[in-house]
Scaffold this active site. Structure first.
Site, mmCIF file in Angstrom:
data_model
loop_
_atom_site.group_PDB
_atom_site.id
_atom_site.type_symbol
_atom_site.label_atom_id
_atom_site.label_comp_id
_atom_site.label_asym_id
_atom_site.label_seq_id
_atom_site.Cartn_x
_atom_site.Cartn_y
_atom_site.Cartn_z
ATOM 1 N N CYS A 116 0.819 -1.221 0.000
ATOM 2 C CA CYS A 116 0.000 0.000 0.000
ATOM 3 C C CYS A 116 0.848 1.264 0.000
ATOM 4 C CB CYS A 116 -0.929 0.007 1.205
ATOM 5 S SG CYS A 116 -2.090 -1.356 1.145
ATOM 6 N N HIS A 257 -3.636 7.186 1.929
ATOM 7 C CA HIS A 257 -3.992 5.840 1.494
ATOM 8 C C HIS A 257 -5.382 5.515 2.047
ATOM 9 C CE1 HIS A 257 -3.898 1.641 0.732
ATOM 10 N NE2 HIS A 257 -3.799 1.293 2.000
ATOM 11 N N ASN A 287 -10.120 -0.231 -0.790
ATOM 12 C CA ASN A 287 -8.653 -0.207 -0.748
ATOM 13 C C ASN A 287 -8.092 -0.892 -2.002
ATOM 14 O OD1 ASN A 287 -5.943 -0.466 -0.205
ATOM 15 N ND2 ASN A 287 -6.219 -1.305 1.854
#
Ligand code: UT7
Length: 333
Positions: A116, A257, A287
């Site tokens: 990520c 994020h 996500n």
């Protein structure tokens, strides 16, 4: 020594698969509820690729859109960095496939694996090439087809992720012009087991046993990652700002994020930033791992929140454990 150039983001492109997977759909697949997912994560739906649709199916349109918006021909790119944990193959790299597909004849390319935090890491890497005068234009792509790594029988993880990809074009500009002003990256492999895909490399080659045990799917210790994510994203953001002699009043837009709205909100709060300065699209796309930040940049540009002169802080945290931040000023509208 001052770098002779500053790396400026001159355009953004994005691509999402057509198919929507809603919380109502997930209610029919695992023991969960729309209410649980929304209150615990902020996610309402995510996009899911069709079977056989690899990262290239998103990286190509995102890159073409980015180059068209920049008004730059593919032949003018010096390099391509693709941040992903779900490239079409381990070998060849998606960056090499993309180089060929875009006809970026003189570009080198490589994939960058940092979960990520992949996009922030790729941006830091590409800007270092540009600042050193080793490249003039680098296409930085961040994206993942997370649906290929998720066990849709595991309610702990299947609600969290989606597929998507974004691309930005970095160009060398004057050192006192807009662009990337500073980046900071961190790692702590001690937390590696908290978010991992056991059967994804040389330590555990796939076999019938690993397949049957679902070892090729993503595993997460959600609570441990959750706590670390808030702490580390706030910490790296403040450290970066103070190293640049800046404070939170120097941030017009925080682009974090998108892992969980309950991670984003306290991060912003710790930094003293109101949610009106934070880009959130987790409700619609969930996500997407390396895709979250370029997709959020694309949304912020589309809705006019990101414009020439905006001072932007990007921050990410993910499996590794790894985290990082990047502070930049936006040049073009
Ligand atoms: O991008 C990479 C980094 N990843 C992240 O940053 C994700 C970090 N973690 C999180 O976002 C959160 O920890 C989760 C969303 C994964 C979980 O939220 P939580 O508030 O930490 O819940 P929990 O794991 O403590 O679980 C609470 C309860 C458990 O039941 P018991 O043990 O209390 O009976 C879970 O089994 O919620 C249960 N649960 C669910 N219930 C309904 C877990 N998943 C679900 C679900 N639906 N989908």
């Amino acid at each position: 020594m001052k770098a002779p150039y500053r790396a400026q983001i001159v355009a953004v492109g994005s691509a999402l698969p057509e198919r929507r997977l809603t919380n109502a759909d997930l209610e029919r697949m695992v023991e969960t509820t729309d209410e649980w997912i929304v209150t615990r994560t902020g996610i309402r739906e995510r996009r899911i690729a069709e079977p056989g649709q690899g990262l290239m199916s998103l990286a190509v349109p995102a890159s073409i859109q980015c180059l068209e918006r920049a008004g730059v021909a593919a032949e003018a790119i010096d390099g391509i960095i693709v941040a992903t944990i779900s490239g079409d193959y381990v070998m060849p790299s998606t960056a090499n496939l993309l180089q060929h597909r875009l006809k970026a004849a003189k570009a080198w390319g490589f994939d960058l694996l940092n979960a990520c935090n992949g996009f922030v890491t790729a941006l830091a890497t590409a800007s270092a090439f540009i600042e050193a005068g080793r490249a003039k234009r680098i296409l930085v792509v961040g994206g993942d087809v997370m649906s290929t790594l998720i066990d849709y029988r595991d309610r702990n993880t299947c609600i969290l992720f989606g597929d998507g990809c974004g691309a930005v074009l970095l160009e060398a500009g004057p050192i006192d012009g807009p662009g990337i002003i500073g980046c900071e990256l961190h790692s702590d492999g001690a937390g590696g087991d908290d978010l991992n895909i056991p059967c994804s490399g040389s330590a555990m080659p796939s076999s019938q046993e690993t397949l049957a045990a679902g070892q090729h799917f993503l595993k997460q210790n959600g609570r441990a990652v959750f706590t670390q994510a808030i702490r580390r994203m706030a910490e790296v953001s403040s450290n970066l700002l103070s190293s640049l002699n800046l404070g939170c009043s120097d941030v017009d837009l925080l682009v974090p994020h998108q892992a969980n709205l309950r991670i984003i909100e306290p991060t912003a709060e710790r930094l003293g930033l109101p949610m009106s300065k934070v880009v959130v699209n987790i409700d619609r796309v969930a996500n997407t791992t390396a895709g979250t930040i370029p997709l959020a940049l694309s949304d912020a540009l589309a809705d006019g929140r990101l414009r020439a002169g905006s001072r932007v802080l990007l921050v990410a945290f993910g499996g590794g454990l790894t985290w990082g931040a990047c502070y930049l000023t936006w040049g073009r509208p």
